[in-house]
Design a protein around this motif. Structure first.
Motif, PDB file in Angstrom:
ATOM      1  N   ASP A 243      -0.648  -0.157   6.396  1.00  0.00           N
ATOM      2  CA  ASP A 243      -1.594  -0.748   5.323  1.00  0.00           C
ATOM      3  C   ASP A 243      -2.339   0.614   4.677  1.00  0.00           C
ATOM      4  O   ASP A 243      -3.010   0.315   3.797  1.00  0.00           O
ATOM      5  CB  ASP A 243      -2.774  -1.551   5.856  1.00  0.00           C
ATOM      6  N   ARG A 244      -1.859   1.737   5.040  1.00  0.00           N
ATOM      7  CA  ARG A 244      -2.519   2.924   4.476  1.00  0.00           C
ATOM      8  C   ARG A 244      -2.404   2.911   2.895  1.00  0.00           C
ATOM      9  O   ARG A 244      -3.415   3.202   2.015  1.00  0.00           O
ATOM     10  CB  ARG A 244      -2.088   4.110   4.906  1.00  0.00           C
ATOM     11  N   LEU A 245      -1.358   2.850   2.543  1.00  0.00           N
ATOM     12  CA  LEU A 245      -0.928   2.884   0.943  1.00  0.00           C
ATOM     13  C   LEU A 245      -1.603   1.923   0.304  1.00  0.00           C
ATOM     14  O   LEU A 245      -2.367   1.897  -0.879  1.00  0.00           O
ATOM     15  CB  LEU A 245       0.551   2.679   0.591  1.00  0.00           C
ATOM     16  N   MET A 246      -1.897   0.619   0.654  1.00  0.00           N
ATOM     17  CA  MET A 246      -2.538  -0.545   0.102  1.00  0.00           C
ATOM     18  C   MET A 246      -3.850  -0.165   0.026  1.00  0.00           C
ATOM     19  O   MET A 246      -4.681  -0.440  -0.984  1.00  0.00           O
ATOM     20  CB  MET A 246      -2.384  -1.829   0.905  1.00  0.00           C
ATOM     21  N   THR A 247      -4.542   0.483   1.118  1.00  0.00           N
ATOM     22  CA  THR A 247      -5.986   0.645   1.073  1.00  0.00           C
ATOM     23  C   THR A 247      -6.225   1.908   0.041  1.00  0.00           C
ATOM     24  O   THR A 247      -7.236   1.938  -0.542  1.00  0.00           O
ATOM     25  CB  THR A 247      -6.413   0.983   2.285  1.00  0.00           C
ATOM     26  N   LEU A 248      -5.293   2.720  -0.066  1.00  0.00           N
ATOM     27  CA  LEU A 248      -5.659   4.045  -0.852  1.00  0.00           C
ATOM     28  C   LEU A 248      -5.389   3.433  -2.279  1.00  0.00           C
ATOM     29  O   LEU A 248      -6.184   3.943  -2.932  1.00  0.00           O
ATOM     30  CB  LEU A 248      -4.314   4.907  -0.549  1.00  0.00           C
ATOM     31  N   VAL A 249      -4.497   2.762  -2.856  1.00  0.00           N
ATOM     32  CA  VAL A 249      -4.226   2.108  -4.089  1.00  0.00           C
ATOM     33  C   VAL A 249      -5.795   1.292  -4.359  1.00  0.00           C
ATOM     34  O   VAL A 249      -6.133   1.176  -5.475  1.00  0.00           O
ATOM     35  CB  VAL A 249      -3.115   1.314  -4.180  1.00  0.00           C
ATOM     36  N   ALA A 250      -6.032   0.575  -3.285  1.00  0.00           N
ATOM     37  CA  ALA A 250      -7.158  -0.135  -3.696  1.00  0.00           C
ATOM     38  C   ALA A 250      -8.703   0.618  -4.009  1.00  0.00           C
ATOM     39  O   ALA A 250      -9.299   0.333  -4.860  1.00  0.00           O
ATOM     40  CB  ALA A 250      -7.634  -1.247  -2.311  1.00  0.00           C
ATOM     41  N   GLY A 251      -8.335   1.563  -3.124  1.00  0.00           N
ATOM     42  CA  GLY A 251      -9.510   2.526  -3.365  1.00  0.00           C
ATOM     43  C   GLY A 251      -9.762   3.287  -4.474  1.00  0.00           C
ATOM     44  O   GLY A 251     -10.615   3.246  -5.228  1.00  0.00           O
ATOM     45  N   ILE A 252      -8.432   3.715  -5.017  1.00  0.00           N
ATOM     46  CA  ILE A 252      -8.268   4.162  -6.603  1.00  0.00           C
ATOM     47  C   ILE A 252      -8.963   3.145  -7.545  1.00  0.00           C
ATOM     48  O   ILE A 252      -9.652   3.529  -8.561  1.00  0.00           O
ATOM     49  CB  ILE A 252      -6.956   4.757  -6.736  1.00  0.00           C
ATOM     50  N   ALA A 253      -8.353   2.016  -7.410  1.00  0.00           N
ATOM     51  CA  ALA A 253      -8.787   0.963  -8.347  1.00  0.00           C
ATOM     52  C   ALA A 253     -10.308   0.737  -8.345  1.00  0.00           C
ATOM     53  O   ALA A 253     -10.847   0.518  -9.488  1.00  0.00           O
ATOM     54  CB  ALA A 253      -8.032  -0.336  -7.926  1.00  0.00           C
ATOM     55  N   ILE A 254     -10.939   0.583  -7.020  1.00  0.00           N
ATOM     56  CA  ILE A 254     -12.469   0.311  -7.033  1.00  0.00           C
ATOM     57  C   ILE A 254     -13.171   1.629  -7.446  1.00  0.00           C
ATOM     58  O   ILE A 254     -14.081   1.394  -8.219  1.00  0.00           O
ATOM     59  CB  ILE A 254     -12.523   0.030  -5.585  1.00  0.00           C
ATOM     60  N   ALA A 255     -12.526   2.848  -7.276  1.00  0.00           N
ATOM     61  CA  ALA A 255     -13.440   3.800  -7.618  1.00  0.00           C
ATOM     62  C   ALA A 255     -13.297   4.063  -9.414  1.00  0.00           C
ATOM     63  O   ALA A 255     -14.275   4.704  -9.964  1.00  0.00           O
ATOM     64  CB  ALA A 255     -12.632   5.284  -7.336  1.00  0.00           C
ATOM     65  N   ASP A 256     -12.218   3.746  -9.971  1.00  0.00           N
ATOM     66  CA  ASP A 256     -12.095   3.865 -11.380  1.00  0.00           C
ATOM     67  C   ASP A 256     -11.613   2.270 -11.774  1.00  0.00           C
ATOM     68  O   ASP A 256     -10.282   2.383 -12.093  1.00  0.00           O
ATOM     69  CB  ASP A 256     -11.418   4.908 -11.752  1.00  0.00           C
ATOM     70  N   PRO A 257     -12.431   1.334 -12.210  1.00  0.00           N
ATOM     71  CA  PRO A 257     -11.960  -0.083 -12.573  1.00  0.00           C
ATOM     72  C   PRO A 257     -11.179   0.109 -13.765  1.00  0.00           C
ATOM     73  O   PRO A 257     -10.341  -0.812 -14.353  1.00  0.00           O
ATOM     74  CB  PRO A 257     -12.937  -1.000 -12.643  1.00  0.00           C
TER      75      PRO A 257
END
Length: 308
Positions: A243-257
Protein backbone atom coordinates in the motif's frame (compact mmCIF):
# COMPACT_ATOMS: atom_id res chain seq x y z
CA UNK A 1 -20.99 55.08 -25.58
CA UNK A 2 -18.19 55.64 -23.13
CA UNK A 3 -16.54 52.52 -21.85
CA UNK A 4 -17.25 51.97 -18.19
CA UNK A 5 -14.18 52.09 -16.00
CA UNK A 6 -13.82 49.17 -13.62
CA UNK A 7 -13.47 50.14 -9.97
CA UNK A 8 -9.98 49.63 -8.51
CA UNK A 9 -9.71 46.57 -6.25
CA UNK A 10 -10.31 47.23 -2.56
CA UNK A 11 -7.21 46.51 -0.53
CA UNK A 12 -7.68 44.84 2.82
CA UNK A 13 -5.77 46.54 5.64
CA UNK A 14 -4.51 43.99 8.18
CA UNK A 15 -3.19 45.43 11.44
CA UNK A 16 -0.48 43.97 13.67
CA UNK A 17 0.07 45.21 17.24
CA UNK A 18 2.76 44.00 19.65
CA UNK A 19 3.78 44.81 23.20
CA UNK A 20 6.80 43.57 25.11
CA UNK A 21 5.24 41.91 28.16
CA UNK A 22 1.99 40.29 29.18
CA UNK A 23 1.32 43.18 31.57
CA UNK A 24 1.21 45.77 28.80
CA UNK A 25 -1.93 46.39 26.76
CA UNK A 26 -2.13 46.80 22.99
CA UNK A 27 -5.22 49.01 23.25
CA UNK A 28 -3.51 52.21 22.05
CA UNK A 29 -2.02 50.49 19.01
CA UNK A 30 -5.30 48.75 18.21
CA UNK A 31 -7.21 52.03 18.37
CA UNK A 32 -4.72 53.73 16.05
CA UNK A 33 -4.77 50.85 13.58
CA UNK A 34 -8.56 50.74 13.50
CA UNK A 35 -8.66 54.50 12.97
CA UNK A 36 -6.40 53.96 9.94
CA UNK A 37 -8.93 51.55 8.44
CA UNK A 38 -7.80 48.17 9.77
CA UNK A 39 -10.95 46.15 10.50
CA UNK A 40 -8.82 43.15 11.52
CA UNK A 41 -5.99 43.60 14.04
CA UNK A 42 -3.72 40.76 15.21
CA UNK A 43 -2.35 41.25 18.73
CA UNK A 44 0.80 39.70 20.15
CA UNK A 45 2.75 39.81 23.41
CA UNK A 46 6.46 39.16 22.99
CA UNK A 47 9.92 40.64 23.38
CA UNK A 48 11.19 42.87 20.61
CA UNK A 49 14.54 41.07 20.80
CA UNK A 50 13.07 37.75 19.66
CA UNK A 51 11.71 36.62 16.30
CA UNK A 52 9.62 33.93 18.03
CA UNK A 53 6.24 35.46 17.28
CA UNK A 54 3.60 32.82 16.52
CA UNK A 55 0.86 35.40 15.86
CA UNK A 56 3.00 37.14 13.22
CA UNK A 57 4.01 33.78 11.72
CA UNK A 58 0.35 32.76 11.36
CA UNK A 59 -0.54 36.19 9.93
CA UNK A 60 2.24 35.90 7.33
CA UNK A 61 1.01 32.47 6.26
CA UNK A 62 -2.56 33.71 5.78
CA UNK A 63 -2.09 37.17 4.25
CA UNK A 64 -3.38 37.34 0.69
CA UNK A 65 -2.27 39.11 -2.47
CA UNK A 66 -3.31 42.75 -2.40
CA UNK A 67 -3.51 42.90 1.40
CA UNK A 68 -1.56 45.56 3.29
CA UNK A 69 0.12 44.70 6.60
CA UNK A 70 -0.10 47.81 8.79
CA UNK A 71 1.79 48.61 12.01
CA UNK A 72 1.91 51.74 14.14
CA UNK A 73 5.72 51.87 14.21
CA UNK A 74 8.49 49.80 12.65
CA UNK A 75 9.75 48.60 16.05
CA UNK A 76 6.38 46.93 16.67
CA UNK A 77 7.11 44.56 13.77
CA UNK A 78 10.85 43.98 13.47
CA UNK A 79 13.80 43.61 15.83
CA UNK A 80 16.31 44.96 13.29
CA UNK A 81 16.54 46.48 9.83
CA UNK A 82 17.49 43.11 8.35
CA UNK A 83 14.48 41.46 10.02
CA UNK A 84 12.20 44.19 8.64
CA UNK A 85 13.54 43.70 5.11
CA UNK A 86 13.08 39.94 5.46
CA UNK A 87 9.41 40.35 6.46
CA UNK A 88 8.76 42.79 3.61
CA UNK A 89 10.41 40.43 1.12
CA UNK A 90 8.10 37.62 2.24
CA UNK A 91 5.10 39.95 1.85
CA UNK A 92 6.21 40.85 -1.68
CA UNK A 93 6.47 37.14 -2.54
CA UNK A 94 2.80 36.80 -1.58
CA UNK A 95 1.79 39.92 -3.52
CA UNK A 96 1.06 41.88 -0.34
CA UNK A 97 2.26 45.31 0.83
CA UNK A 98 3.50 46.90 4.05
CA UNK A 99 2.76 50.23 5.72
CA UNK A 100 3.98 51.89 8.93
CA UNK A 101 1.69 54.68 10.15
CA UNK A 102 4.40 56.75 11.87
CA UNK A 103 7.27 56.06 9.44
CA UNK A 104 7.64 56.92 5.72
CA UNK A 105 7.30 53.28 4.67
CA UNK A 106 4.50 52.21 2.33
CA UNK A 107 5.59 49.63 -0.25
CA UNK A 108 2.55 50.37 -2.42
CA UNK A 109 3.93 53.87 -3.24
CA UNK A 110 7.13 54.99 -5.06
CA UNK A 111 8.12 57.18 -2.10
CA UNK A 112 7.75 54.28 0.32
CA UNK A 113 9.83 51.99 -1.90
CA UNK A 114 12.59 54.64 -2.01
CA UNK A 115 12.63 54.77 1.79
CA UNK A 116 12.85 50.98 1.83
CA UNK A 117 15.88 51.06 -0.50
CA UNK A 118 17.56 53.52 1.87
CA UNK A 119 16.90 51.12 4.75
CA UNK A 120 18.42 48.31 2.70
CA UNK A 121 21.59 50.33 2.20
CA UNK A 122 21.71 51.10 5.93
CA UNK A 123 21.34 47.38 6.73
CA UNK A 124 24.20 46.49 4.38
CA UNK A 125 26.42 49.16 5.95
CA UNK A 126 25.46 47.88 9.41
CA UNK A 127 26.56 44.33 8.50
CA UNK A 128 29.89 45.56 7.07
CA UNK A 129 30.66 47.70 10.14
CA UNK A 130 29.84 44.86 12.55
CA UNK A 131 32.10 42.50 10.60
CA UNK A 132 34.94 45.05 10.59
CA UNK A 133 34.59 45.72 14.35
CA UNK A 134 34.57 41.97 15.07
CA UNK A 135 37.73 41.38 13.05
CA UNK A 136 39.47 44.38 14.63
CA UNK A 137 38.53 43.21 18.14
CA UNK A 138 39.82 39.69 17.51
CA UNK A 139 43.07 41.04 16.05
CA UNK A 140 43.60 43.34 19.04
CA UNK A 141 42.84 40.52 21.50
CA UNK A 142 45.33 38.18 19.82
CA UNK A 143 47.98 40.95 19.83
CA UNK A 144 47.55 41.13 23.64
CA UNK A 145 47.97 37.37 23.87
CA UNK A 146 44.27 36.60 24.45
CA UNK A 147 42.40 33.83 22.70
CA UNK A 148 39.25 34.85 20.81
CA UNK A 149 35.93 33.36 21.80
CA UNK A 150 34.08 32.75 25.04
CA UNK A 151 36.51 31.98 27.91
CA UNK A 152 33.69 30.36 29.88
CA UNK A 153 33.18 27.78 27.11
CA UNK A 154 36.89 27.11 26.82
CA UNK A 155 36.95 26.41 30.55
CA UNK A 156 33.74 24.35 30.33
CA UNK A 157 31.94 26.46 32.94
CA UNK A 158 28.40 25.07 33.42
CA UNK A 159 26.76 28.51 33.52
CA UNK A 160 28.43 29.54 30.23
CA UNK A 161 27.39 26.27 28.59
CA UNK A 162 23.79 26.78 29.76
CA UNK A 163 23.70 30.33 28.34
CA UNK A 164 25.01 29.21 24.95
CA UNK A 165 22.65 26.22 24.86
CA UNK A 166 19.67 28.49 25.62
CA UNK A 167 20.74 30.93 22.90
CA UNK A 168 21.04 28.10 20.36
CA UNK A 169 17.65 26.79 21.37
CA UNK A 170 16.06 30.23 20.87
CA UNK A 171 17.75 30.53 17.47
CA UNK A 172 16.48 27.09 16.45
CA UNK A 173 12.93 27.99 17.47
CA UNK A 174 13.14 31.29 15.59
CA UNK A 175 14.31 29.50 12.44
CA UNK A 176 11.56 26.89 12.38
CA UNK A 177 8.84 29.46 13.14
CA UNK A 178 10.04 31.70 10.32
CA UNK A 179 10.27 28.82 7.81
CA UNK A 180 7.08 27.03 8.96
CA UNK A 181 4.85 28.78 6.42
CA UNK A 182 6.79 26.96 3.67
CA UNK A 183 6.36 23.39 4.97
CA UNK A 184 3.86 23.24 7.85
CA UNK A 185 0.76 23.45 5.58
CA UNK A 186 1.87 20.24 3.83
CA UNK A 187 2.47 18.54 7.19
CA UNK A 188 -0.99 19.61 8.35
CA UNK A 189 -2.62 18.18 5.21
CA UNK A 190 -0.81 14.84 5.45
CA UNK A 191 -0.38 14.05 9.15
CA UNK A 192 -1.21 11.80 10.90
CA UNK A 193 -2.89 9.85 8.10
CA UNK A 194 0.46 9.49 6.30
CA UNK A 195 3.83 8.38 7.64
CA UNK A 196 6.69 10.77 8.32
CA UNK A 197 8.59 9.11 5.48
CA UNK A 198 5.82 9.97 3.00
CA UNK A 199 5.65 13.57 4.27
CA UNK A 200 9.43 14.01 3.94
CA UNK A 201 9.43 12.58 0.42
CA UNK A 202 6.65 14.95 -0.67
CA UNK A 203 8.35 17.99 0.91
CA UNK A 204 11.75 17.15 -0.57
CA UNK A 205 10.21 16.69 -4.02
CA UNK A 206 9.24 20.37 -3.75
CA UNK A 207 12.82 21.48 -3.08
CA UNK A 208 13.11 21.07 0.69
CA UNK A 209 15.91 19.16 2.37
CA UNK A 210 14.35 17.36 5.32
CA UNK A 211 15.19 14.12 7.06
CA UNK A 212 12.53 12.25 9.01
CA UNK A 213 14.26 12.95 12.33
CA UNK A 214 14.70 16.69 11.69
CA UNK A 215 11.09 17.12 10.55
CA UNK A 216 9.70 15.20 13.53
CA UNK A 217 11.84 17.28 15.88
CA UNK A 218 10.64 20.54 14.29
CA UNK A 219 6.96 19.56 14.43
CA UNK A 220 7.25 18.29 18.03
CA UNK A 221 8.82 21.63 19.01
CA UNK A 222 6.02 23.63 17.37
CA UNK A 223 3.49 21.47 19.21
CA UNK A 224 5.23 22.16 22.54
CA UNK A 225 5.10 25.88 21.78
CA UNK A 226 1.34 25.58 21.00
CA UNK A 227 1.93 26.71 17.41
CA UNK A 228 1.02 23.37 15.80
CA UNK A 229 -1.75 20.92 16.65
CA UNK A 230 -0.96 17.86 18.86
CA UNK A 231 -2.73 15.61 16.32
CA UNK A 232 0.20 16.06 13.93
CA UNK A 233 2.49 13.93 16.09
CA UNK A 234 0.07 11.04 16.60
CA UNK A 235 1.10 7.65 15.30
CA UNK A 236 0.10 7.08 11.69
CA UNK A 237 -1.96 3.95 10.88
CA UNK A 238 -0.01 0.88 9.83
CA UNK A 239 -0.31 -0.08 6.19
CA UNK A 240 0.83 -3.15 4.27
CA UNK A 241 4.04 -2.70 2.20
CA UNK A 242 2.07 -3.01 -1.06
CA UNK A 243 0.00 0.00 0.00
CA UNK A 244 3.03 2.30 0.16
CA UNK A 245 2.70 3.61 -3.41
CA UNK A 246 -1.00 4.26 -2.92
CA UNK A 247 -0.43 6.26 0.26
CA UNK A 248 2.45 8.16 -1.34
CA UNK A 249 0.33 9.17 -4.36
CA UNK A 250 -2.52 10.10 -2.02
CA UNK A 251 -0.12 12.19 0.05
CA UNK A 252 1.11 14.08 -3.02
CA UNK A 253 -2.46 14.80 -4.10
CA UNK A 254 -3.44 15.97 -0.62
CA UNK A 255 -0.34 18.20 -0.30
CA UNK A 256 -1.13 19.95 -3.60
CA UNK A 257 -4.73 19.42 -4.78
CA UNK A 258 -4.09 21.50 -7.94
CA UNK A 259 -1.72 18.91 -9.43
CA UNK A 260 -2.90 17.01 -12.51
CA UNK A 261 -2.41 13.28 -12.92
CA UNK A 262 0.48 13.90 -15.33
CA UNK A 263 2.13 16.29 -12.88
CA UNK A 264 1.87 13.70 -10.10
CA UNK A 265 3.42 11.15 -12.47
CA UNK A 266 6.29 13.53 -13.18
CA UNK A 267 6.82 14.09 -9.47
CA UNK A 268 6.98 10.33 -8.83
CA UNK A 269 9.60 9.99 -11.57
CA UNK A 270 11.71 12.76 -10.02
CA UNK A 271 11.45 10.90 -6.71
CA UNK A 272 12.77 7.78 -8.54
CA UNK A 273 9.70 5.77 -7.57
CA UNK A 274 9.05 2.60 -9.57
CA UNK A 275 5.58 1.95 -10.98
CA UNK A 276 3.46 -0.92 -9.55
CA UNK A 277 4.93 -3.10 -12.34
CA UNK A 278 8.49 -1.99 -11.67
CA UNK A 279 8.86 0.48 -14.52
CA UNK A 280 10.50 3.89 -14.41
CA UNK A 281 7.99 5.87 -16.48
CA UNK A 282 4.67 6.71 -14.87
CA UNK A 283 1.45 7.05 -16.83
CA UNK A 284 -1.54 9.14 -15.80
CA UNK A 285 -3.64 5.96 -15.83
CA UNK A 286 -1.40 4.33 -13.19
CA UNK A 287 -1.67 7.40 -10.98
CA UNK A 288 -5.46 7.44 -11.42
CA UNK A 289 -5.74 3.79 -10.43
CA UNK A 290 -3.83 4.40 -7.20
CA UNK A 291 -5.86 7.53 -6.45
CA UNK A 292 -9.13 5.70 -7.09
CA UNK A 293 -8.07 3.03 -4.63
CA UNK A 294 -7.03 5.66 -2.06
CA UNK A 295 -10.38 7.36 -2.56
CA UNK A 296 -12.28 4.16 -1.86
CA UNK A 297 -10.30 3.78 1.37
CA UNK A 298 -11.08 7.35 2.38
CA UNK A 299 -7.50 8.64 2.06
CA UNK A 300 -8.41 11.24 -0.58
CA UNK A 301 -11.51 13.41 -0.96
CA UNK A 302 -14.30 11.72 -2.96
CA UNK A 303 -14.12 14.13 -5.90
CA UNK A 304 -10.52 15.34 -6.37
CA UNK A 305 -10.12 18.06 -8.97
CA UNK A 306 -7.51 16.17 -10.97
CA UNK A 307 -7.29 16.18 -14.74
CA UNK A 308 -5.14 14.13 -17.10
Amino acid sequence: MRAQLSAPPIRRLVGYARVSTEEQATDAQVDELKAAGCHLVHQEHGSGASRSRPVLAKLMSEIAAGDVLVVVRLDRLARSVSHLLEVIERLEERGAHFRSLRDPIDTSTPQGMFSLQVLGAVAQLERVLIAERTKAGMKAAMARGKLPGNPGLRERRPEAIRVVAAARDRLYLDEIIISAQLWLPTVRRMRPQHSWDDVVRVLNSKGHNWTIERLRRAVHRLVREHIAEPALIKRSPRRAPEDRLMTLVAGIAIADPELTLREIAGQLERMHERTPRGGRQWQASSVKALLDRARRLGLVAPDPALGS
